[in-house]
Design a protein around this motif. Structure first.
Motif, PDB file in Angstrom:
ATOM      1  N   GLU A   1       0.831  -1.193   0.000  1.00  0.00           N
ATOM      2  CA  GLU A   1       0.000   0.000   0.000  1.00  0.00           C
ATOM      3  C   GLU A   1       0.872   1.253   0.000  1.00  0.00           C
ATOM      4  O   GLU A   1       1.985   1.245   0.529  1.00  0.00           O
ATOM      5  N   PRO A   2       0.393   2.345  -0.604  1.00  0.00           N
ATOM      6  CA  PRO A   2       1.213   3.569  -0.680  1.00  0.00           C
ATOM      7  C   PRO A   2       1.685   4.011   0.698  1.00  0.00           C
ATOM      8  O   PRO A   2       0.918   4.049   1.661  1.00  0.00           O
ATOM      9  N   PHE A   3       2.949   4.310   0.789  1.00  0.00           N
ATOM     10  CA  PHE A   3       3.561   4.737   2.057  1.00  0.00           C
ATOM     11  C   PHE A   3       4.044   6.171   1.882  1.00  0.00           C
ATOM     12  O   PHE A   3       5.046   6.423   1.208  1.00  0.00           O
ATOM     13  N   PRO A   4       3.329   7.144   2.475  1.00  0.00           N
ATOM     14  CA  PRO A   4       3.677   8.561   2.232  1.00  0.00           C
ATOM     15  C   PRO A   4       4.982   8.954   2.928  1.00  0.00           C
ATOM     16  O   PRO A   4       5.139   8.782   4.125  1.00  0.00           O
ATOM     17  N   LEU A   5       5.898   9.466   2.131  1.00  0.00           N
ATOM     18  CA  LEU A   5       7.155  10.002   2.667  1.00  0.00           C
ATOM     19  C   LEU A   5       7.230  11.515   2.492  1.00  0.00           C
ATOM     20  O   LEU A   5       8.257  12.121   2.794  1.00  0.00           O
ATOM     21  N   ASP A   6       6.130  12.108   2.002  1.00  0.00           N
ATOM     22  CA  ASP A   6       6.155  13.542   1.706  1.00  0.00           C
ATOM     23  C   ASP A   6       6.503  14.365   2.938  1.00  0.00           C
ATOM     24  O   ASP A   6       7.295  15.308   2.872  1.00  0.00           O
ATOM     25  N   GLY A   7       5.912  14.014   4.101  1.00  0.00           N
ATOM     26  CA  GLY A   7       6.175  14.781   5.309  1.00  0.00           C
ATOM     27  C   GLY A   7       7.625  14.712   5.726  1.00  0.00           C
ATOM     28  O   GLY A   7       8.225  15.721   6.125  1.00  0.00           O
ATOM     29  N   LEU A   8       8.216  13.535   5.625  1.00  0.00           N
ATOM     30  CA  LEU A   8       9.623  13.387   5.996  1.00  0.00           C
ATOM     31  C   LEU A   8      10.543  14.085   5.001  1.00  0.00           C
ATOM     32  O   LEU A   8      11.566  14.651   5.381  1.00  0.00           O
ATOM     33  N   GLU A   9      10.185  14.041   3.727  1.00  0.00           N
ATOM     34  CA  GLU A   9      10.981  14.747   2.721  1.00  0.00           C
ATOM     35  C   GLU A   9      10.954  16.245   2.985  1.00  0.00           C
ATOM     36  O   GLU A   9      11.984  16.928   2.877  1.00  0.00           O
ATOM     37  N   ARG A  10       9.767  16.770   3.345  1.00  0.00           N
ATOM     38  CA  ARG A  10       9.671  18.210   3.659  1.00  0.00           C
ATOM     39  C   ARG A  10      10.492  18.552   4.897  1.00  0.00           C
ATOM     40  O   ARG A  10      11.091  19.620   4.978  1.00  0.00           O
ATOM     41  N   ALA A  11      10.507  17.623   5.877  1.00  0.00           N
ATOM     42  CA  ALA A  11      11.275  17.871   7.098  1.00  0.00           C
ATOM     43  C   ALA A  11      12.772  17.958   6.789  1.00  0.00           C
ATOM     44  O   ALA A  11      13.460  18.880   7.240  1.00  0.00           O
ATOM     45  N   VAL A  12      13.283  17.000   6.016  1.00  0.00           N
ATOM     46  CA  VAL A  12      14.703  17.015   5.669  1.00  0.00           C
ATOM     47  C   VAL A  12      15.036  18.280   4.866  1.00  0.00           C
ATOM     48  O   VAL A  12      16.072  18.917   5.092  1.00  0.00           O
ATOM     49  N   MET A  13      14.141  18.656   3.966  1.00  0.00           N
ATOM     50  CA  MET A  13      14.361  19.864   3.164  1.00  0.00           C
ATOM     51  C   MET A  13      14.347  21.108   4.047  1.00  0.00           C
ATOM     52  O   MET A  13      15.135  22.047   3.832  1.00  0.00           O
ATOM     53  N   ALA A  14      13.470  21.119   5.059  1.00  0.00           N
ATOM     54  CA  ALA A  14      13.404  22.279   5.948  1.00  0.00           C
ATOM     55  C   ALA A  14      14.718  22.466   6.700  1.00  0.00           C
ATOM     56  O   ALA A  14      15.213  23.588   6.864  1.00  0.00           O
ATOM     57  N   PHE A  15      15.313  21.365   7.169  1.00  0.00           N
ATOM     58  CA  PHE A  15      16.597  21.467   7.868  1.00  0.00           C
ATOM     59  C   PHE A  15      17.706  21.906   6.912  1.00  0.00           C
ATOM     60  O   PHE A  15      18.584  22.692   7.282  1.00  0.00           O
ATOM     61  N   GLU A  16      17.679  21.392   5.672  1.00  0.00           N
ATOM     62  CA  GLU A  16      18.686  21.803   4.683  1.00  0.00           C
ATOM     63  C   GLU A  16      18.571  23.297   4.402  1.00  0.00           C
ATOM     64  O   GLU A  16      19.584  24.008   4.321  1.00  0.00           O
ATOM     65  N   GLN A  17      17.338  23.798   4.248  1.00  0.00           N
ATOM     66  CA  GLN A  17      17.140  25.218   3.963  1.00  0.00           C
ATOM     67  C   GLN A  17      17.578  26.083   5.145  1.00  0.00           C
ATOM     68  O   GLN A  17      18.176  27.146   4.958  1.00  0.00           O
ATOM     69  N   GLN A  18      17.290  25.597   6.374  1.00  0.00           N
ATOM     70  CA  GLN A  18      17.697  26.370   7.548  1.00  0.00           C
ATOM     71  C   GLN A  18      19.219  26.444   7.648  1.00  0.00           C
ATOM     72  O   GLN A  18      19.780  27.489   7.972  1.00  0.00           O
ATOM     73  N   LEU A  19      19.898  25.346   7.355  1.00  0.00           N
ATOM     74  CA  LEU A  19      21.361  25.359   7.373  1.00  0.00           C
ATOM     75  C   LEU A  19      21.893  26.321   6.319  1.00  0.00           C
ATOM     76  O   LEU A  19      22.846  27.078   6.593  1.00  0.00           O
ATOM     77  N   ASP A  20      21.296  26.327   5.148  1.00  0.00           N
ATOM     78  CA  ASP A  20      21.742  27.242   4.091  1.00  0.00           C
ATOM     79  C   ASP A  20      21.569  28.694   4.508  1.00  0.00           C
ATOM     80  O   ASP A  20      22.433  29.538   4.259  1.00  0.00           O
ATOM     81  N   ILE A  21      20.441  28.978   5.165  1.00  0.00           N
ATOM     82  CA  ILE A  21      20.186  30.351   5.634  1.00  0.00           C
ATOM     83  C   ILE A  21      21.236  30.768   6.654  1.00  0.00           C
ATOM     84  O   ILE A  21      21.777  31.883   6.602  1.00  0.00           O
ATOM     85  N   GLU A  22      21.522  29.861   7.581  1.00  0.00           N
ATOM     86  CA  GLU A  22      22.458  30.230   8.655  1.00  0.00           C
ATOM     87  C   GLU A  22      23.892  30.318   8.156  1.00  0.00           C
ATOM     88  O   GLU A  22      24.691  31.090   8.691  1.00  0.00           O
ATOM     89  N   ARG A  23      24.215  29.539   7.140  1.00  0.00           N
ATOM     90  CA  ARG A  23      25.553  29.657   6.563  1.00  0.00           C
ATOM     91  C   ARG A  23      25.720  30.972   5.807  1.00  0.00           C
ATOM     92  O   ARG A  23      26.819  31.545   5.773  1.00  0.00           O
ATOM     93  N   ARG A  24      24.659  31.448   5.170  1.00  0.00           N
ATOM     94  CA  ARG A  24      24.732  32.654   4.358  1.00  0.00           C
ATOM     95  C   ARG A  24      24.524  33.936   5.161  1.00  0.00           C
ATOM     96  O   ARG A  24      24.750  35.034   4.649  1.00  0.00           O
ATOM     97  N   ALA A  25      24.041  33.779   6.380  1.00  0.00           N
ATOM     98  CA  ALA A  25      23.724  34.980   7.173  1.00  0.00           C
ATOM     99  C   ALA A  25      24.986  35.804   7.435  1.00  0.00           C
ATOM    100  O   ALA A  25      26.001  35.256   7.877  1.00  0.00           O
TER     101      ALA A  25
END
Length: 447
Positions: free
Chosen positions: A286-310
């Motif tokens: 049966e379909p196993f949704p990974l969308d929420g986890l993918e968004r979570a990993v992406m959110a941490f990646e984006q936050q790291l990028d923001i803090e590196r560029r600040a």
């Protein structure tokens, strides 16, 4: 099974259904366009039955009973008896193939009804038993006339057969057409073993898990408007027991229910729904949704990028930063070294509390992903272990099941690798021991 499938592409479902039908003494309907090896499968089945007679005929609306059941006996007519000479015709065959079976007229269909169901043929005043083991019918489509539904229902297994798909087209063009060979002795169906199997099958238990899933199957049939007669349900259970007995199992297993699409689908259009039913309930695909986890990993990646560029101070201009670097480095420092110092001084520094908070929150998600990966791996090992050990499960279905479970594990492994890289990035942010600020947590949970 290997002998039936030899040299044929994407015919594993039809071959297995045909062989199982022959073992159970049932009939098979192959639904699909011409040129898809339907008659070839029937001929191969006949070669697996030692001494079996084979009968084949293409039916049209002009076909007369003599073509199927034999000509009238002139000698019998002289004695006022209406009898047919059946030798070499359908009533004397163990395996038969009737192409375009629904195009026959009512006189032929009515005779076939009794022959298929009761294994008897009315020849004049006598009702004689016939040796028919399996009749393979073929048609381009299911019958549309309600008067043919009773005849349609006589085929316990109804298997859609489609042309080879694009993925196997190159293999089709390179497959050589060989002269049919006699199967090896070990591939022949032994009549004594077959008799023993049929005697053993009724004593095979059904089991509560299978009963529960059959009840869900009946509810699915009702929801989708596919009426299934009580007789067909009982025939399905008898077929499941024989399949289990052929595996030397004492109880019908859930994997034996791969037959549901072949037995319960009202027409080929419903078959994919029944395949999904089996795949989801038994193979756990049966379909196993990974969308929420993918968004979570992406959110941490984006936050790291923001803090590196600040920047260290948004108000500082580049000229001031270069001047600061010159004053620190002195007159002998090279331009490239100044650029490095400028970059380091221009990057914002974070408190130990800030970095620790980011790492801790990332670790929480890493633990969640690790637990999920472990659970999916365990499920995959369990499901694939039982699937691979089932003798009757079509290899094409097994490949789909493997792709789903291994794909899930691989997807979570990719997310784990991404998040581990992000964690390393947070841990490596520039530190200012004098700072004590605590950041707001990264927001990633679904609302």
């Amino acid at each position: 099974m290997a002998e039936l499938e030899r040299g044929l592409l994407q015919r594993d479902v039809a071959a297995r259904a045909l062989l199982l039908a022959a073992l159970a003494g049932e009939h098979v309907l192959l639904l699909g366009p011409p040129g898809t090896a339907k008659s070839e499968l029937a001929r191969r089945l006949q070669r697996l039955l030692p001494g079996a007679h084979y009968f084949e005929r293409l039916l049209t609306r002009f076909t007369v009973p003599e073509e199927l059941f034999g000509p009238l006996s002139l000698r019998a007519l002289e004695d006022d008896r209406y009898e047919r000479l059946t030798e070499g015709y359908l009533p004397s065959a163990e395996v038969a193939f009737l192409d375009e079976v629904f195009k026959a007229n009512s006189a032929i269909l009515n005779t076939l009804l009794g022959l298929l169901h009761e294994r008897q043929f009315d020849n004049g005043s006598q009702r004689l038993p016939v040796p028919l083991v399996c009749l393979v019918g073929a048609s381009n489509e299911q019958p549309q006339d309600d008067s043919l539904l009773a005849f349609y229902d006589r085929f316990l297994l109804r298997v859609p057969v489609q042309p080879v798909d694009d993925a196997h087209f190159a293999a089709l063009l390179q497959t050589s057409v060989t002269t049919p060979e006699a199967p090896p002795p070990e591939a022949l169906i032994n009549h004594e073993r077959l008799t023993t199997l049929r005697e053993q099958a009724p004593h095979t238990a059904l089991g509560e898990p299978v009963l529960a899933l059959l009840l869900q199957a009946r509810q699915h049939a009702t929801r989708t408007g596919q009426p299934v007669s009580d007789r067909r349900w009982r025939q399905l259970v008898e077929l499941l027991k024989l399949q289990a007995a052929s595996r030397d199992a004492r109880e019908v297993g859930l994997w034996d229910l791969w037959l549901l699409p072949c037995v319960l689908a009202a027409d080929p259009a419903h078959a994919p729904g029944w395949i999904d039913f089996f795949m989801h309930h038994v193979a756990q695909t049966e379909p196993f949704p990974l969308d929420g986890l993918e968004r979570a990993v992406m959110a941490f990646e984006q936050q790291l990028d923001i803090e590196r560029r600040a920047p260290a101070d948004a108000q500082d201009g580049s000229a001031g930063k270069v001047a600061l670097a010159r004053s620190i480095a002195g007159p002998t420092t090279s331009e490239s070294e100044m650029v490095r110092l400028t970059s380091e001084r221009a990057q914002r520094r974070y408190s130990p509390v800030h970095i620790e908070a980011r790492v801790v929150q990332t670790d929480e998600l890493l633990n969640r992903l690790n637990s999920l990966h472990g659970a999916l791996t365990e499920t995959a090992q369990t499901v694939l272990g039982t699937a691979r050990s089932h003798d009757w499960l079509p290899p094409s279905w097994l490949a789909q099941i493997e792709a789903v479970h291994l794909g899930r594990c691989a997807s979570v492994a990719v997310l784990l690798a991404q998040l581990q890289t992000t964690r390393t990035g947070f841990a490596g942010l520039p530190v200012d021991e004098a700072l004590t600020d605590r950041p707001a947590p990264v927001s990633w949970e679904n609302p």
